[in-house]
Scaffold this motif. Structure first.
Motif, PDB file in Angstrom:
ATOM      1  N   ALA A   2      28.013  34.917  45.359  1.00  0.00           N
ATOM      2  CA  ALA A   2      28.754  35.801  46.254  1.00  0.00           C
ATOM      3  C   ALA A   2      29.514  36.830  45.432  1.00  0.00           C
ATOM      4  CB  ALA A   2      29.717  34.977  47.104  1.00  0.00           C
ATOM      5  N   GLU A   3      29.663  38.001  46.018  1.00  0.00           N
ATOM      6  CA  GLU A   3      30.348  39.084  45.312  1.00  0.00           C
ATOM      7  C   GLU A   3      31.814  38.733  45.103  1.00  0.00           C
ATOM      8  OE1 GLU A   3      31.528  43.505  46.614  1.00  0.00           O
ATOM      9  OE2 GLU A   3      29.354  43.151  46.485  1.00  0.00           O
ATOM     10  N   LEU A  26      27.428  45.303  33.054  1.00  0.00           N
ATOM     11  CA  LEU A  26      27.108  44.215  33.982  1.00  0.00           C
ATOM     12  C   LEU A  26      26.615  44.734  35.333  1.00  0.00           C
ATOM     13  CD1 LEU A  26      30.151  41.871  33.265  1.00  0.00           C
ATOM     14  CD2 LEU A  26      27.771  41.436  32.620  1.00  0.00           C
ATOM     15  N   ASP A  27      26.973  45.987  35.631  1.00  0.00           N
ATOM     16  CA  ASP A  27      26.553  46.632  36.880  1.00  0.00           C
ATOM     17  C   ASP A  27      27.008  45.835  38.098  1.00  0.00           C
ATOM     18  OD1 ASP A  27      25.383  48.668  38.354  1.00  0.00           O
ATOM     19  OD2 ASP A  27      23.403  47.705  38.408  1.00  0.00           O
ATOM     20  N   VAL A  28      28.286  45.454  38.067  1.00  0.00           N
ATOM     21  CA  VAL A  28      28.883  44.756  39.204  1.00  0.00           C
ATOM     22  C   VAL A  28      29.932  45.675  39.835  1.00  0.00           C
ATOM     23  CG1 VAL A  28      28.477  42.451  38.275  1.00  0.00           C
ATOM     24  CG2 VAL A  28      30.606  43.641  37.695  1.00  0.00           C
ATOM     25  N   PRO A  29      30.169  45.541  41.133  1.00  0.00           N
ATOM     26  CA  PRO A  29      31.192  46.386  41.768  1.00  0.00           C
ATOM     27  C   PRO A  29      32.593  45.968  41.325  1.00  0.00           C
ATOM     28  CG  PRO A  29      30.271  44.837  43.354  1.00  0.00           C
ATOM     29  CD  PRO A  29      29.460  44.689  42.102  1.00  0.00           C
ATOM     30  N   PHE A  30      33.444  46.951  41.111  1.00  0.00           N
ATOM     31  CA  PHE A  30      34.832  46.671  40.740  1.00  0.00           C
ATOM     32  C   PHE A  30      35.702  47.859  41.104  1.00  0.00           C
ATOM     33  CE2 PHE A  30      32.982  48.771  37.077  1.00  0.00           C
ATOM     34  CZ  PHE A  30      33.993  49.602  36.595  1.00  0.00           C
ATOM     35  N   GLU A  31      36.981  47.576  41.236  1.00  0.00           N
ATOM     36  CA  GLU A  31      37.974  48.634  41.456  1.00  0.00           C
ATOM     37  C   GLU A  31      38.647  48.933  40.124  1.00  0.00           C
ATOM     38  OE1 GLU A  31      42.203  49.480  43.839  1.00  0.00           O
ATOM     39  OE2 GLU A  31      41.075  47.618  44.190  1.00  0.00           O
ATOM     40  N   LEU A  32      38.872  50.194  39.845  1.00  0.00           N
ATOM     41  CA  LEU A  32      39.527  50.604  38.604  1.00  0.00           C
ATOM     42  C   LEU A  32      40.899  51.178  38.928  1.00  0.00           C
ATOM     43  CD1 LEU A  32      39.146  50.959  35.512  1.00  0.00           C
ATOM     44  CD2 LEU A  32      38.372  53.289  35.999  1.00  0.00           C
ATOM     45  N   VAL A  33      41.928  50.601  38.312  1.00  0.00           N
ATOM     46  CA  VAL A  33      43.287  51.123  38.436  1.00  0.00           C
ATOM     47  C   VAL A  33      43.673  51.693  37.078  1.00  0.00           C
ATOM     48  CG1 VAL A  33      45.698  50.592  38.938  1.00  0.00           C
ATOM     49  CG2 VAL A  33      43.871  49.417  40.197  1.00  0.00           C
ATOM     50  N   VAL A  34      43.858  53.002  37.016  1.00  0.00           N
ATOM     51  CA  VAL A  34      44.162  53.670  35.752  1.00  0.00           C
ATOM     52  C   VAL A  34      45.671  53.856  35.631  1.00  0.00           C
ATOM     53  CG1 VAL A  34      43.830  55.748  34.359  1.00  0.00           C
ATOM     54  CG2 VAL A  34      41.935  54.837  35.723  1.00  0.00           C
ATOM     55  N   ILE A  60      40.149  38.865  39.137  1.00  0.00           N
ATOM     56  CA  ILE A  60      38.797  38.482  39.518  1.00  0.00           C
ATOM     57  C   ILE A  60      38.817  37.169  40.291  1.00  0.00           C
ATOM     58  CG2 ILE A  60      38.449  37.502  37.197  1.00  0.00           C
ATOM     59  CD1 ILE A  60      35.434  38.098  37.549  1.00  0.00           C
ATOM     60  N   GLY A  61      38.326  37.221  41.514  1.00  0.00           N
ATOM     61  CA  GLY A  61      38.222  36.009  42.316  1.00  0.00           C
ATOM     62  C   GLY A  61      39.505  35.232  42.470  1.00  0.00           C
ATOM     63  N   GLY A  62      40.635  35.936  42.598  1.00  0.00           N
ATOM     64  CA  GLY A  62      41.916  35.262  42.787  1.00  0.00           C
ATOM     65  C   GLY A  62      42.627  34.877  41.512  1.00  0.00           C
ATOM     66  N   TYR A  74      34.989  35.598  29.585  1.00  0.00           N
ATOM     67  CA  TYR A  74      34.973  35.167  30.983  1.00  0.00           C
ATOM     68  C   TYR A  74      33.928  35.931  31.784  1.00  0.00           C
ATOM     69  CZ  TYR A  74      36.797  33.482  35.427  1.00  0.00           C
ATOM     70  OH  TYR A  74      36.919  32.875  36.649  1.00  0.00           O
ATOM     71  N   LEU A  75      33.871  37.249  31.592  1.00  0.00           N
ATOM     72  CA  LEU A  75      32.897  38.035  32.344  1.00  0.00           C
ATOM     73  C   LEU A  75      31.462  37.669  31.961  1.00  0.00           C
ATOM     74  CD1 LEU A  75      34.548  41.584  32.395  1.00  0.00           C
ATOM     75  CD2 LEU A  75      34.151  40.079  34.360  1.00  0.00           C
ATOM     76  N   CYS A  76      31.218  37.441  30.690  1.00  0.00           N
ATOM     77  CA  CYS A  76      29.863  37.070  30.261  1.00  0.00           C
ATOM     78  C   CYS A  76      29.464  35.705  30.809  1.00  0.00           C
ATOM     79  CB  CYS A  76      29.763  37.094  28.742  1.00  0.00           C
ATOM     80  SG  CYS A  76      29.781  38.774  28.041  1.00  0.00           S
ATOM     81  N   GLU A  77      30.428  34.790  30.911  1.00  0.00           N
ATOM     82  CA  GLU A  77      30.136  33.475  31.476  1.00  0.00           C
ATOM     83  C   GLU A  77      29.974  33.541  32.996  1.00  0.00           C
ATOM     84  OE1 GLU A  77      33.424  31.176  30.132  1.00  0.00           O
ATOM     85  OE2 GLU A  77      32.767  31.173  28.033  1.00  0.00           O
ATOM     86  N   THR A  78      30.690  34.458  33.635  1.00  0.00           N
ATOM     87  CA  THR A  78      30.621  34.591  35.088  1.00  0.00           C
ATOM     88  C   THR A  78      29.330  35.272  35.530  1.00  0.00           C
ATOM     89  OG1 THR A  78      33.045  34.712  35.188  1.00  0.00           O
ATOM     90  CG2 THR A  78      31.842  35.502  37.115  1.00  0.00           C
TER      91      THR A  78
END
Length: 220
Positions: A2-3, A26-34, A60-62, A74-78
């Motif tokens: 799930a996303e 990774l080409d996953v959707p994300f929000e960027l806060v600059v 990420i995910g809470g 963490y991202l590579c494992e996820t």
């Protein structure tokens, strides 16, 4: 899978660029806060995400993570299907971990040089000795990468990974303070990885760079 809701807190040309580049790979959707590079990172609301007021912070995910090396792992494992990590038991796991975290050795020298050349805005605040020592130490890191890249296109024999992203950002930052041109293998690798679309997407917009196009020469 799930996303997962993902938000990256980022400041242009800082260590958070590693996480931004990785997310694009990774080409996953994300929000960027600059965030602007400055005192706003000391706001209590942000300190609740990153307790010493640094970027990146990743929601990420809470969960909220800080420290770019931890975020990389963490991202590579996820998202293992992207092939940018090396899981426990993989024969390249140890090398992957070494080079992911060697990036922080370089980043410490870059941080010291950024402080000396940019953050300390008056000459009497700066130390020519620190500038020369740190630029020499950064060049030694380049030499270590150059040696590793002899007869290799990437830091791992199996190909491009998050280790290239981590070290690639540090070279991107470091080349403002120590020339990479004397290191042929390093220079060729750097050209290859920075031609990737995901790297190009992680660059700051026009007029936003911290370093600009300037090379900051150590005093003679």
């Amino acid at each position: 899978m799930a996303e997962l809701p993902i938000t990256l807190h980022h400041a242009h040309q800082t260590r958070s660029m590693r996480a931004l580049w990785l997310l694009h790979e990774l080409d996953v959707p994300f929000e960027l806060v600059v965030h602007p590079f400055g005192k706003n990172l000391r706001d209590p609301a942000y300190l609740a995400k990153s307790p010493v007021g640094r970027v990146p912070a990743l929601e990420i995910g809470g969960q909220t993570l800080f420290e770019s090396g931890a975020i990389t792992e963490y991202l590579c494992e996820t998202f293992p299907e992207a092939g940018l990590g090396r899981a426990p038991g993989d024969p390249e796991r140890a090398d992957w971990l070494v080079w992911v975290h060697f990036a922080e050795t370089m980043a410490q020298h870059c941080a010291a040089l950024t402080q000396q050349h940019i953050a300390l805005y008056e000459d009497h605040m700066r130390s020519p000795i620190v500038m020369k020592l740190e630029s020499a130490r950064l060049a030694k890191c380049y030499a270590a990468l150059d040696q590793r890249l002899q007869s290799r296109d990437h830091l791992l024999d199996s190909g491009f990974s998050a280790a290239d992203i981590s070290c690639g950002y540090s070279v991107y930052s470091g080349r403002h303070f120590a020339h990479i041109e004397p290191f042929a293998a390093l220079s060729a690798w750097y050209a290859r990885i920075t031609a990737r679309p995901a790297f190009q997407k992680s660059l700051p917009p026009e007029g936003a760079p911290l370093y600009g196009d300037k090379f900051y020469e150590a005093p003679a």
